[in-house]
Write an enzyme that holds these catalytic residues in place. Structure first.
Site, PDB file in Angstrom:
ATOM      1  N   CYS A  88       0.845  -1.191   0.000  1.00  0.00           N
ATOM      2  CA  CYS A  88       0.000   0.000   0.000  1.00  0.00           C
ATOM      3  C   CYS A  88       0.880   1.241   0.000  1.00  0.00           C
ATOM      4  O   CYS A  88       1.896   1.301   0.692  1.00  0.00           O
ATOM      5  CB  CYS A  88      -0.982  -0.012   1.173  1.00  0.00           C
ATOM      6  SG  CYS A  88      -0.503   0.975   2.589  1.00  0.00           S
ATOM      7  N   GLU A  89       0.500   2.198  -0.821  1.00  0.00           N
ATOM      8  CA  GLU A  89       1.365   3.373  -0.985  1.00  0.00           C
ATOM      9  C   GLU A  89       1.272   4.335   0.196  1.00  0.00           C
ATOM     10  O   GLU A  89       2.083   5.240   0.302  1.00  0.00           O
ATOM     11  CB  GLU A  89       1.049   4.095  -2.295  1.00  0.00           C
ATOM     12  CG  GLU A  89      -0.306   4.766  -2.351  1.00  0.00           C
ATOM     13  CD  GLU A  89      -0.547   5.406  -3.713  1.00  0.00           C
ATOM     14  OE1 GLU A  89       0.159   5.077  -4.672  1.00  0.00           O
ATOM     15  OE2 GLU A  89      -1.455   6.238  -3.796  1.00  0.00           O
ATOM     16  N   HIS A  90       0.314   4.141   1.076  1.00  0.00           N
ATOM     17  CA  HIS A  90       0.184   5.049   2.213  1.00  0.00           C
ATOM     18  C   HIS A  90       1.070   4.642   3.386  1.00  0.00           C
ATOM     19  O   HIS A  90       1.545   5.504   4.125  1.00  0.00           O
ATOM     20  CB  HIS A  90      -1.280   5.121   2.673  1.00  0.00           C
ATOM     21  CG  HIS A  90      -2.195   5.578   1.586  1.00  0.00           C
ATOM     22  ND1 HIS A  90      -3.363   4.927   1.261  1.00  0.00           N
ATOM     23  CD2 HIS A  90      -2.090   6.608   0.714  1.00  0.00           C
ATOM     24  CE1 HIS A  90      -3.948   5.544   0.243  1.00  0.00           C
ATOM     25  NE2 HIS A  90      -3.186   6.557  -0.112  1.00  0.00           N
ATOM     26  N   HIS A  91       1.266   3.340   3.560  1.00  0.00           N
ATOM     27  CA  HIS A  91       2.043   2.865   4.711  1.00  0.00           C
ATOM     28  C   HIS A  91       3.222   1.980   4.299  1.00  0.00           C
ATOM     29  O   HIS A  91       4.000   1.575   5.149  1.00  0.00           O
ATOM     30  CB  HIS A  91       1.141   2.079   5.657  1.00  0.00           C
ATOM     31  CG  HIS A  91      -0.067   2.845   6.107  1.00  0.00           C
ATOM     32  ND1 HIS A  91      -1.279   2.760   5.464  1.00  0.00           N
ATOM     33  CD2 HIS A  91      -0.224   3.745   7.108  1.00  0.00           C
ATOM     34  CE1 HIS A  91      -2.153   3.555   6.066  1.00  0.00           C
ATOM     35  NE2 HIS A  91      -1.540   4.167   7.062  1.00  0.00           N
ATOM     36  N   GLN A 129      -5.435  -0.456  -3.831  1.00  0.00           N
ATOM     37  CA  GLN A 129      -6.134  -1.571  -4.477  1.00  0.00           C
ATOM     38  C   GLN A 129      -7.002  -1.091  -5.642  1.00  0.00           C
ATOM     39  O   GLN A 129      -7.126  -1.767  -6.661  1.00  0.00           O
ATOM     40  CB  GLN A 129      -6.988  -2.304  -3.429  1.00  0.00           C
ATOM     41  CG  GLN A 129      -7.582  -3.598  -3.963  1.00  0.00           C
ATOM     42  CD  GLN A 129      -8.390  -4.341  -2.912  1.00  0.00           C
ATOM     43  OE1 GLN A 129      -8.079  -4.258  -1.731  1.00  0.00           O
ATOM     44  NE2 GLN A 129      -9.420  -5.049  -3.344  1.00  0.00           N
ATOM     45  N   HIS A 157      -5.515  -5.922   4.001  1.00  0.00           N
ATOM     46  CA  HIS A 157      -4.496  -4.877   4.091  1.00  0.00           C
ATOM     47  C   HIS A 157      -3.834  -4.897   5.458  1.00  0.00           C
ATOM     48  O   HIS A 157      -4.499  -4.704   6.478  1.00  0.00           O
ATOM     49  CB  HIS A 157      -5.135  -3.508   3.838  1.00  0.00           C
ATOM     50  CG  HIS A 157      -5.623  -3.346   2.421  1.00  0.00           C
ATOM     51  ND1 HIS A 157      -5.042  -2.457   1.541  1.00  0.00           N
ATOM     52  CD2 HIS A 157      -6.602  -3.978   1.733  1.00  0.00           C
ATOM     53  CE1 HIS A 157      -5.664  -2.547   0.365  1.00  0.00           C
ATOM     54  NE2 HIS A 157      -6.612  -3.447   0.461  1.00  0.00           N
ATOM     55  N   CYS A 159      -2.024  -2.751   6.767  1.00  0.00           N
ATOM     56  CA  CYS A 159      -2.098  -1.457   7.462  1.00  0.00           C
ATOM     57  C   CYS A 159      -3.404  -1.333   8.244  1.00  0.00           C
ATOM     58  O   CYS A 159      -3.471  -0.578   9.216  1.00  0.00           O
ATOM     59  CB  CYS A 159      -1.911  -0.291   6.490  1.00  0.00           C
ATOM     60  SG  CYS A 159      -3.140  -0.195   5.184  1.00  0.00           S
TER      61      CYS A 159
HETATM   62 ZN   LIG Z   1      -2.138   1.450   3.993  1.00  0.00          ZN
END
Ligand SMILES: [Zn+2]
Length: 199
Positions: A88-91, A129, A157, A159
């Site tokens: 995931c690009e956020h975490h 996703q 996920h 995260c």
């Molecule tokens: Zn994430």
């Protein structure tokens, strides 16, 4: 094929750079870099990260074009339960699950093994996703130019599971449909055929 080779040819400069950043991270979280088990960890972590993001250097269109064959078959082709591992690009934590992909040929079929490879090319990047679903959908649609294409991804996920809301068992489902699959009957047939596997 070069695009899919396990990334053994790690670029030394980049690996060294990433390795030194991992050393700093391990140090900053309060660990002892000289501890036995950690001595080679920055290098291993750097190589793992470069492996998991090798999709940036791969060309999904080339992979498909290398295995397209003229064929008059024009029924739905479904590949179910393709394993998906992405970050995931956020975490920058993993999300993983299954992709179910279908297309209806329009004069050309593609070697079946190429579709999971296309999934990997887009999954081995920093992703969400939703975009992963769309990247695969658009690539198949624009390259194969089929009568229709459908992509469903169900994924968990880390995260969400390990931090944040800690919803351990939640699965996120995303989907995209083009061409014939925009018709409700065709879409329902596809969903019925994969539904035994949907969570
Ligand atoms: Zn994430």
């Amino acid at each position: 094929m070069t695009q899919y080779r396990n990334l053994e040819e790690y670029n030394l400069e980049i690996t060294d750079e990433v390795k030194s950043r991992y050393s700093s991270i391990i140090n900053e979280i309060g660990e002892d870099l000289n501890r036995d088990g950690l001595i080679k960890t920055p290098e291993r972590a750097a190589k793992a990260m470069l492996f998991l993001t090798q999709g940036y250097k791969q060309d999904a269109v080339e992979i498909l074009k290398g295995a397209m064959f003229k064929e008059s078959y024009d029924e739905m082709v479904i590949i179910k339960d393709i394993e998906v591992y992405s970050l995931c690009e956020h975490h920058m934590l993993p999300f993983f699950g299954k992709a179910h992909i279908a297309y209806i040929p329009n004069g050309h079929i593609v070697g079946l093994s190429k579709i999971p490879r296309v999934v990997d090319v887009f999954a081995r990047r920093l992703q969400v996703q939703e975009r992963l679903t769309n990247d695969i959908l658009e690539c198949l649609n624009n390259t194969l130019k089929p009568q229709g294409v459908a992509v469903v991804i169900e994924a968990s996920h880390m995260c969400m599971m390990m931090r944040g809301v800690q919803k351990q068992n939640s699965v996120t489902t995303t989907s995209g449909f083009r061409g014939q699959f925009e018709k409700i009957e065709t879409r329902n047939e596809f969903l019925k055929l994969i539904s035994s596997k949907l969570s």
